[in-house]
Design an enzyme around this catalytic site. Structure first.
Site, PDB file in Angstrom:
ATOM      1  N   VAL A 107       0.832  -1.200   0.000  1.00  0.00           N
ATOM      2  CA  VAL A 107       0.000   0.000   0.000  1.00  0.00           C
ATOM      3  C   VAL A 107       0.867   1.251   0.000  1.00  0.00           C
ATOM      4  CG1 VAL A 107      -1.733   1.299   1.286  1.00  0.00           C
ATOM      5  CG2 VAL A 107      -1.877  -1.193   1.158  1.00  0.00           C
ATOM      6  N   ASP A 140      -6.360  23.241 -40.405  1.00  0.00           N
ATOM      7  CA  ASP A 140      -7.121  23.607 -41.596  1.00  0.00           C
ATOM      8  C   ASP A 140      -6.790  25.060 -41.927  1.00  0.00           C
ATOM      9  OD1 ASP A 140      -9.116  23.449 -43.603  1.00  0.00           O
ATOM     10  OD2 ASP A 140     -10.526  24.432 -42.254  1.00  0.00           O
ATOM     11  N   ASP A 144     -12.677  23.518 -38.389  1.00  0.00           N
ATOM     12  CA  ASP A 144     -13.978  24.086 -38.051  1.00  0.00           C
ATOM     13  C   ASP A 144     -15.124  23.518 -38.882  1.00  0.00           C
ATOM     14  OD1 ASP A 144     -13.263  25.189 -40.465  1.00  0.00           O
ATOM     15  OD2 ASP A 144     -14.017  27.191 -39.999  1.00  0.00           O
ATOM     16  N   ASP A 194     -13.664  18.456 -41.408  1.00  0.00           N
ATOM     17  CA  ASP A 194     -12.580  18.310 -40.441  1.00  0.00           C
ATOM     18  C   ASP A 194     -12.933  17.331 -39.326  1.00  0.00           C
ATOM     19  OD1 ASP A 194     -10.989  20.284 -41.719  1.00  0.00           O
ATOM     20  OD2 ASP A 194     -12.197  21.848 -40.767  1.00  0.00           O
ATOM     21  N   ASN A 227       2.450   7.032   4.858  1.00  0.00           N
ATOM     22  CA  ASN A 227       1.975   7.036   3.484  1.00  0.00           C
ATOM     23  C   ASN A 227       0.753   7.933   3.321  1.00  0.00           C
ATOM     24  OD1 ASN A 227       1.951   5.801   0.722  1.00  0.00           O
ATOM     25  ND2 ASN A 227      -0.043   5.074   1.405  1.00  0.00           N
TER      26      ASN A 227
END
Length: 862
Positions: free
Chosen positions: A257, A304, A590, A594, A684
């Protein structure tokens, strides 16, 4: 499916209601099929298959075996939160295919039973006769049978910036928009057989795991294997020394653990969430949290052109007259800008040119309630109206003063449009505008042949530079002609129109170049236009290569920087080829065309303002302001997130390694059981809890945007990170064992001193791991460390916790000694960063992309 309907009766009378119903039953509705919903349990199961989550599940089970309900609750909370986030992300991503149906026009005008009727677009069938008018969205693929100056905007499907004239027998595609004229068309394909449907079929396959997810999977597998192996060794050594079986089993479980940094998923989630919040403040909306980090790993930015690198609006940029030429400034359709003379030209000539262009024009400009100027009609004609306004001409007043009395609409065969206007006194003015090759010839024009040759040469130069060029001519007549004549005119000049680059695009491309990211343009537009924009933005040098995807020999290249005339399928192939080569690729776009590429790329970035819903839903990141510069900020956020995850791994893994090392080496130094199971779990919980999570909020590393991205094949523990874990782990182990051995030999409560030393030294590592030591850039880390230190002290002095943890209180002197020695954790991190700074890119890294923009911007050659 497609079916031809060629008879005149089908056009004039349309289908009968009975025939339409039969075809609807046979072919199905004009809709895109929806994917079957994925059950919730299957989504959850897919998230739980992540190796790191599996390790946490095992750790949770082991904490139940030890009765550590607090640790178990923390681990389970982390698992639930991360699983929930993953499921939500999947649900949002699946909406991309649904968005395509929203693109379809809700209603359509068709001819049924001999008369026009308005029907739901989903009821349109093959063979229907469509009636198209300005502003309509074409509901299905169709063949034009009647056309009156029909102009269709296909940019969302093809990427072509200019609207396309449609004549009889030509095809129109579903999802395109009629911007001028009217016509009729017979439907040839609906649903999945239409253009939109074919694109939808390409969007089924997603992009797969992000670089971060792939790297974390590797870390999960490594942690699972190493941790289990070492804990088995600890168990075997303890049993060999004769320790009780139950105690050693619990100890081994506790080490499992402790060694697993269960805060790692929480750190990742927090880092991504903070990055997403910061990006939202800069108009970048994150749809999938891992996309934040993915941008930090990007090696190629594919974009693009139309609407992404450019404004998506046509603008007049240059005016040429026989006497000289002038530049036009400003952007969009707003009447804001100037006419700047490059070569001396009379103002009267420019006024005549733009006044004629405003009269021979069917477009309109309007201003909405927010002050934004919009266009109705042909974008090129709207650009001319905006240029005329910049010259001080009011188009409405000009039209009122010179009313139109006759016209001959634009036809693709003639490539020109002619209008006749009444002048004061009963005279008439004939104005013609069109393609230079159609006007600059006899008998249309009566100018000197040398002048026409000069005009033709200039028109060719502008066209090669990426402009759309129109010539304008006129003549005055004594009376209004009975028929519209297109001869005997005098040339007024040329008008050069362009979809201009966005102002921020050049800076964004340059910033990507400095960050080692190669910029690539993939567009469906004309090669000449693509070359002009790419050169202007610095994507390629003057005369650089432009791949024409219509040429099969060139379209397969994956190292070019500009691709023109690319279809949606070719975009997919280009992106996949780059990914296969090892690039991490971001794609911006856009349009509908695309959408598949946005899904296939490692991260899809869509424009939010003018982007289609398809693009927005397919993307991982949406730019609300359409500013490409926001991508650069997102890249920096991604690199910050990745750096913070690596920072936490050094902190968490070095602490876990030290805990295992102390348990392995302690017995050889006479320390029978250096730490009890409860003590290990407590350390821990404190160190991997809030301090570990707070590390995810550290600011960006200075200079992060001037270095190349890490190799895609590099492990998250690569570039010297695992060596740093070992070096710091050695210091933590040495301090803890040193304190314990000294205390054991001097009769002090050595186990409690080792307990405090190990926890406090790890907290020192957390403080030393900050990006900017001494600053208050991340106050949460300081508060978290202070709180954890108080709880660590409570474990020594609070009776209830002392009984639970098996500790003893330390004297003030012993506490001060251990506290001073614990600062070695801080010193170790700072010294290690000084002696071993983050290494430069390794031999597998690609060289830094050389960006022509570093040499300063260029303008389009004219």
């Amino acid at each position: 499916m497609a079916r031809e309907e060629t008879t005149a009766t089908a056009v004039t009378s349309g289908l009968s209601s009975a025939e339409a119903a039969a075809r609807l039953e046979q072919d199905g509705r004009n809709l895109l099929p929806q994917k079957s919903p994925v059950p919730l349990w299957r989504r959850v199961a897919a998230q739980l298959r992540d190796p790191l989550i599996l390790v946490l599940l095992v750790a949770a089970a082991l904490t139940v075996a030890t009765g550590d309900w607090t640790d178990m609750a923390v681990i389970m909370l982390v698992i639930v939160v991360n699983t929930s986030v993953g499921v939500v992300q999947e649900v949002r991503a699946d909406r991309a295919i649904t968005a395509l149906s929203e693109l379809t026009a809700p209603t359509a005008r068709v001819v049924r039973d001999g008369s026009q009727a308005q029907v739901p677009a989903e009821d349109v069938v093959v063979g229907d006769a469509l009636v198209l008018a300005e502003g309509d969205i074409v509901p299905a693929d169709a063949r034009v049978v009647e056309s009156a100056a029909l102009l269709v905007d296909e940019s969302a499907l093809t990427g072509e910036s200019m609207p396309v004239d449609k004549s009889v027998e030509q095809a129109v595609s579903s999802g395109t928009v009629v911007v001028r004229g009217r016509g009729r068309a017979v439907v040839t394909a609906v649903g999945m057989s239409s253009a939109t449907g074919r694109i939808a079929s390409m969007m089924v396959k997603g992009a797969g795991l992000t670089p971060l997810q792939r790297r974390l999977m590797g870390v999960g597998r490594m942690l699972a294997g190493v941790t289990v192996l070492l804990c088995v060794v600890v168990l075997a050594l303890g049993l060999a020394r004769g320790e009780p079986v139950e105690l050693m089993v619990v100890t081994a479980i506790s080490l499992v653990v402790a060694a697993v940094p269960e805060s790692l998923p929480a750190v990742v989630t927090l880092s991504l969430a903070l990055g997403a919040r910061r990006m939202a403040g800069r108009n970048a909306l994150v749809r999938r949290l891992p996309a934040v980090e993915t941008l930090g790993s990007v090696t190629v930015l594919a974009t693009d052109k139309t609407g992404t690198l450019t404004e998506g609006r046509m603008v007049v940029r240059l005016l040429w007259t026989p006497a000289g030429e002038a530049r036009v400034t400003g952007s969009g359709y707003a009447p804001e800008g100037e006419i700047v003379e490059d070569r001396p030209v009379e103002t009267e000539r420019l006024t005549d040119l733009l006044g004629a262009a405003a009269l021979c024009n069917d477009a309109r400009l309007s201003q909405d309630s927010h002050g934004q100027w919009t266009a109705l009609g042909d974008p090129t004609e709207a650009a001319m109206l905006a240029a005329a306004a910049k010259m001080g001409l009011d188009s409405a007043q000009v039209r009122q003063r010179f009313p139109r009395v006759a016209e001959r609409p634009f036809e693709s065969g003639r490539k020109r449009m002619t209008t006749v206007h009444r002048l004061p006194g009963g005279r008439a003015r004939v104005i013609c505008k069109g393609a230079p090759e159609a006007l600059l010839q006899s008998p249309v024009l009566v100018d000197d042949p040398a002048l026409l040759a000069r005009a033709s040469e200039r028109a060719d130069q502008l066209a090669q530079a990426g402009y759309r060029v129109l010539a304008v001519a006129r003549t005055d007549l004594d009376v209004v002609p009975e028929t519209v004549q297109e001869y005997g005119l005098t040339l007024l000049g040329l008008i050069a129109i362009l979809d201009p680059p966005r102002p921020a695009a050049a800076a964004a491309i340059a910033a990507c170049g400095r960050a080692g990211i190669r910029s690539v343009m993939i567009t469906g537009d004309h090669p000449g236009t693509a070359r002009a924009i790419a050169t202007d933005l610095g994507i390629i040098e003057t005369g650089g290569q432009v791949v024409d995807c219509r040429d099969a020999r060139e379209s397969g290249q994956d190292r070019a920087s500009v691709y023109a005339r690319a279809t949606p399928q070719q975009k997919l192939d280009i992106i996949q080829s780059m990914r296969n080569r090892g690039d991490t690729l971001a794609m911006t776009g856009d349009g509908v065309n695309d959408g598949p590429a946005l899904r296939r790329a490692d991260i899809g970035v869509a424009m939010g303002e003018r982007g289609t819903e398809v693009a927005r839903q397919a993307a991982d990141l949406v730019l609300a302001d359409d500013d490409l510069g926001t991508v650069v900020a997102a890249v920096e956020e991604g690199r910050r997130v990745y750096a913070n995850i690596r920072r936490f791994l050094v902190y968490g893994l070095s602490g876990g390694a030290a805990e295992i090392a102390v348990m392995l080496l302690g017995p050889f130094a006479g320390l029978t059981l250096p730490l009890l199971p409860a003590q290990i779990l407590w350390i821990n919980l404190l160190t991997h809890g809030l301090p570990g999570v707070a590390l995810g909020g550290e600011p960006a590393v200075p200079g992060s945007m001037t270095s190349p991205p890490r190799p895609t094949t590099e492990s998250i523990l690569g570039a010297g990170l695992w060596q740093r874990v070992i070096r710091i782990g050695v210091v933590l182990t040495a301090v803890t064992l040193g304190v314990a051995i000294w205390a054991h030999q001097t009769g002090r409560p050595w186990q409690s001193m080792a307990f405090f030393a190990l926890g406090a030294t790890q907290l020192g590592v957390a403080i030393g791991s900050r990006t900017r030591p001494g600053s208050l850039a991340n106050p949460m880390l300081l508060l978290a460390v202070a709180g954890a230190l108080v709880l660590q002290l409570a474990g020594l002095y609070l009776p209830l916790l002392r009984e639970l943890l098996g500790t003893q209180p330390l004297s003030i002197g012993d506490l001060m000694i251990v506290t001073v020695l614990s600062t070695l954790g801080y010193a170790a991190v700072r010294l290690d960063r000084t002696l071993h700074p983050n290494p430069p890119p390794g031999p597998d890294d690609r060289p830094r992309a050389e960006c022509p923009m570093d040499k300063g911007p260029r303008s389009l050659r004219s």
